[in-house]
Write an enzyme that holds these catalytic residues in place. Sequence first.
Site, short mmCIF file in Angstrom:
data_model
loop_
_atom_site.label_atom_id
_atom_site.label_comp_id
_atom_site.label_asym_id
_atom_site.label_seq_id
_atom_site.Cartn_x
_atom_site.Cartn_y
_atom_site.Cartn_z
N ARG A 286 0.11 14.52 -12.28
CA ARG A 286 0.92 13.43 -12.79
C ARG A 286 1.69 13.93 -14.00
NH1 ARG A 286 0.17 11.50 -8.52
NH2 ARG A 286 -0.68 9.44 -8.00
N GLU B 202 9.32 9.69 -13.75
CA GLU B 202 9.93 9.80 -12.42
C GLU B 202 10.25 8.41 -11.85
OE1 GLU B 202 6.54 12.05 -10.79
OE2 GLU B 202 6.31 10.46 -9.31
N HIS C 137 8.15 15.11 -6.28
CA HIS C 137 6.84 14.54 -5.92
C HIS C 137 6.61 14.61 -4.41
CE1 HIS C 137 3.56 11.74 -7.65
NE2 HIS C 137 3.10 12.40 -6.60
C1 DGY Z 1 -1.08 11.21 -4.52
O1 DGY Z 1 -1.51 10.98 -3.40
O2 DGY Z 1 -1.63 10.85 -5.55
C2 DGY Z 1 0.20 11.90 -4.59
O3 DGY Z 1 0.55 12.24 -5.88
C3 DGY Z 1 1.23 11.02 -3.96
O4 DGY Z 1 2.09 11.79 -3.22
#
Ligand code: DGY
Length: 354
Positions: free
Chosen positions: A242, A271, A289
């Site tokens: 993240r 984002e 992402h």
């Molecule tokens: C997740 O599954 O947490 C990913 O970051 C989303 O693509």
Amino acid sequence: MSAPRPRVWVSQPLFDDIVGQLAAHCEVEAVSAVSEHAPADVAAALRDADGALVTLNERIGAGELAAAPRLRAIANVGVGYNNLDIAALDARGIIATNTPDVLTETTADLGFALLMAAARRVTESERWLRGGHWRQWSFSTMLGAEIHGRTLGILGMGRIGQGIARRGHHGFGMKVLYHNRSRLPDAVERSVGARYATFDELLAQADHLVLVLPYSAASHHLIDAAALARMKPTATLVNIARGGLVDEPALADALANGRLAAAGLDVYEGEPAVRPELLALRNVVLTPHIGSASLATRRAMVQLAVDNLLAALGLGPDAGRPPTPVTATKTTAARPGATDAAGIATGKTAAGKR
Ligand code: DGY
């Protein structure tokens, strides 16, 4: 007279054939175009809903829940669920679920791809070639960092972290160090070829450092200017967890001023906005992402979320037993390994990180 069918909200267009399975049991309101939902839109959508299938783009906290008296279940399409206020959901007895396991290897692949692209200057080289610069080639053009045989650091050693460790150790002969809230059992350390290190040792020794830990208030800006200063100036930093884990202005400054060689980022604090100072740098590889974005994996995530939602609403073959719950609830039976080992998965683990 039969009971009314539960109403469910699907927040984004997903795979119609999979989401369509909900219609056998529920009244479905599915958003048909990709949408940035403001909090008021989420609250309005949840007002009459019994359940919701959401992505990390929808934030659901106490405010949204206050307007949703019927809500019983939220199925998050993603392994990370920092978009959900788990304490508020628990307080209301609402079941929340996520999608671990099905995306582990795909996300580990992307982490390794970013590491390699950043360290070996792959995207920078391509831009240079397309820009018509090849005639300026010299023997020192696009010199990058070595990957094989170097030290790979992994921060957050859940399933995805372990997948990256296996790739580094077995595929690239790397020395693998990791830091995690809890140390892995010896047998797991041996099988993935990784050794526990303190946070400081990890920063100091990693030639390439990959972040795979959960995000929460406790891990906010864990990689700040001070942490970056403890890394080797030749190192690569990769973030597939993240954006909020990294102080982005401090990272951009370190990259611009030679205090860090390169970075590969798949996630950003604001984002879909990306800071101009990152966009301006040549030595950072930026992806939008896409950690879990293979067709097979994204379909598997949506299928798991649908299974979770139906089960959490007491419907379908797993009625009352959603496969991968993240809230503590009497009506669920957690699958072994579905929660804490994830590292990247649970807000309750790894020192409260993502
Ligand atoms: C997740 O599954 O947490 C990913 O970051 C989303 O693509």
